[in-house]
Design a protein around this motif. Sequence first.
Motif, PDB file in Angstrom:
ATOM      1  N   PRO A  70      11.188   1.224  -6.448  1.00  0.00           N
ATOM      2  CA  PRO A  70      10.407   1.045  -7.672  1.00  0.00           C
ATOM      3  C   PRO A  70      10.234   2.374  -8.398  1.00  0.00           C
ATOM      4  CG  PRO A  70       9.046   0.692  -5.708  1.00  0.00           C
ATOM      5  CD  PRO A  70      10.434   0.946  -5.234  1.00  0.00           C
ATOM      6  N   GLU A  71       9.865   2.301  -9.648  1.00  0.00           N
ATOM      7  CA  GLU A  71       9.641   3.510 -10.446  1.00  0.00           C
ATOM      8  C   GLU A  71       8.685   4.446  -9.704  1.00  0.00           C
ATOM      9  OE1 GLU A  71      10.495   5.734 -13.835  1.00  0.00           O
ATOM     10  OE2 GLU A  71      11.241   3.733 -13.408  1.00  0.00           O
ATOM     11  N   ASN A  72       9.069   5.722  -9.620  1.00  0.00           N
ATOM     12  CA  ASN A  72       8.300   6.779  -8.938  1.00  0.00           C
ATOM     13  C   ASN A  72       8.217   6.577  -7.425  1.00  0.00           C
ATOM     14  OD1 ASN A  72       7.601   8.212 -11.374  1.00  0.00           O
ATOM     15  ND2 ASN A  72       6.205   6.511 -11.812  1.00  0.00           N
ATOM     16  N   GLY A  73       9.027   5.662  -6.890  1.00  0.00           N
ATOM     17  CA  GLY A  73       9.041   5.418  -5.452  1.00  0.00           C
ATOM     18  C   GLY A  73      10.126   6.229  -4.749  1.00  0.00           C
TER      19      GLY A  73
ATOM     20  N   GLU B 288       4.005   6.365   5.448  1.00  0.00           N
ATOM     21  CA  GLU B 288       4.725   5.169   5.005  1.00  0.00           C
ATOM     22  C   GLU B 288       5.631   5.485   3.820  1.00  0.00           C
ATOM     23  OE1 GLU B 288       6.313   2.591   5.418  1.00  0.00           O
ATOM     24  OE2 GLU B 288       4.819   1.003   5.710  1.00  0.00           O
ATOM     25  N   HIS B 289       6.577   4.605   3.594  1.00  0.00           N
ATOM     26  CA  HIS B 289       7.487   4.641   2.447  1.00  0.00           C
ATOM     27  C   HIS B 289       6.660   4.675   1.165  1.00  0.00           C
ATOM     28  CE1 HIS B 289      11.406   2.523   0.857  1.00  0.00           C
ATOM     29  NE2 HIS B 289      11.300   3.761   0.429  1.00  0.00           N
TER      30      HIS B 289
ATOM     31  N   GLN C 103       0.788  -1.226   0.000  1.00  0.00           N
ATOM     32  CA  GLN C 103       0.000   0.000   0.000  1.00  0.00           C
ATOM     33  C   GLN C 103       0.820   1.276   0.000  1.00  0.00           C
ATOM     34  OE1 GLN C 103      -2.686  -0.718   3.278  1.00  0.00           O
ATOM     35  NE2 GLN C 103      -1.010  -1.277   4.590  1.00  0.00           N
ATOM     36  N   GLY C 104       2.016   1.275   0.561  1.00  0.00           N
ATOM     37  CA  GLY C 104       2.801   2.511   0.562  1.00  0.00           C
ATOM     38  C   GLY C 104       1.990   3.655   1.139  1.00  0.00           C
ATOM     39  N   GLN C 105       1.835   4.728   0.371  1.00  0.00           N
ATOM     40  CA  GLN C 105       1.112   5.903   0.863  1.00  0.00           C
ATOM     41  C   GLN C 105      -0.353   5.940   0.432  1.00  0.00           C
ATOM     42  OE1 GLN C 105       3.391   9.480   0.092  1.00  0.00           O
ATOM     43  NE2 GLN C 105       5.057   8.803   1.411  1.00  0.00           N
TER      44      GLN C 105
ATOM     45  N   TRP D 132      15.495   4.779  -0.296  1.00  0.00           N
ATOM     46  CA  TRP D 132      15.624   4.565   1.149  1.00  0.00           C
ATOM     47  C   TRP D 132      16.303   5.736   1.847  1.00  0.00           C
ATOM     48  CZ3 TRP D 132      13.390   1.593   4.588  1.00  0.00           C
ATOM     49  CH2 TRP D 132      13.929   1.536   5.876  1.00  0.00           C
ATOM     50  N   SER D 133      17.358   6.289   1.257  1.00  0.00           N
ATOM     51  CA  SER D 133      18.078   7.369   1.935  1.00  0.00           C
ATOM     52  C   SER D 133      17.182   8.586   2.154  1.00  0.00           C
ATOM     53  CB  SER D 133      19.341   7.756   1.160  1.00  0.00           C
ATOM     54  OG  SER D 133      19.015   8.176  -0.156  1.00  0.00           O
ATOM     55  N   ASP D 134      16.292   8.878   1.199  1.00  0.00           N
ATOM     56  CA  ASP D 134      15.360   9.998   1.375  1.00  0.00           C
ATOM     57  C   ASP D 134      14.314   9.672   2.438  1.00  0.00           C
ATOM     58  OD1 ASP D 134      16.704  11.343  -0.612  1.00  0.00           O
ATOM     59  OD2 ASP D 134      15.185  11.041  -2.146  1.00  0.00           O
ATOM     60  N   PHE D 135      13.804   8.455   2.395  1.00  0.00           N
ATOM     61  CA  PHE D 135      12.827   8.018   3.397  1.00  0.00           C
ATOM     62  C   PHE D 135      13.446   8.067   4.792  1.00  0.00           C
ATOM     63  CE2 PHE D 135      10.693   4.100   5.336  1.00  0.00           C
ATOM     64  CZ  PHE D 135       9.559   4.786   5.730  1.00  0.00           C
ATOM     65  N   ARG D 136      14.649   7.536   4.907  1.00  0.00           N
ATOM     66  CA  ARG D 136      15.363   7.527   6.191  1.00  0.00           C
ATOM     67  C   ARG D 136      15.560   8.950   6.709  1.00  0.00           C
ATOM     68  NH1 ARG D 136      20.583   7.492   8.250  1.00  0.00           N
ATOM     69  NH2 ARG D 136      21.085   5.798   9.686  1.00  0.00           N
TER      70      ARG D 136
END
Length: 199
Positions: A111-114, A79-80, A21-23, A117-121
Amino acid sequence: MKRILLVRHGESEWNAIRRLQGQADIDLSERGRHQARALGPMIATFRPGLVLTSDLKRAANTASLLGYPDATREPLLREHNVGDWTGVEIADLIAAQPEAYARWRAGTFAPENGEIWSDFRARIRSAINLALADPAETVLMVCHGGVIRAALDVALGLAPARIIPVGPASLSIIAFPTKKARLEVFNATVFSPILDAPD
């Protein structure tokens, strides 16, 4: 001593069918509402002085069912973002792109348009800094499995590849007795722990 209580939302409608589901703003399933209510008494024993929740409804509704309907909605706790994988069933992803899925789960692929991790972190680091700056000794964050994995990476250097999926309506606690954080609790529930929870 400062403590951050991290609660993953109860099972969502898409968790129930193991759909990523992500966001996407998916609500709790009936089972998820039951899980959140059941966890409430455990969370109440910690008497959090500040309660923050992701602004996605599965987290905000969990916060309400835990007994905190006025929790502050904080977009940093979303969420990520899984981009083009949003709404895809996890089994289909694993069958079609096993290496990509394993790398995404380890924080080395987006994934594409996702969201990488470094930005999420970095986003979750900002949320943790917000909690640490607040005078409340105990901060409750009602959020998502990915957020909790990122928080453990930020605070403890625990890479996502080394962490099992965070179960629905579970509690993890990071304490800060000094500038060095320690993990006090991980994936605790009032029911049998779910060790293969969907992302």
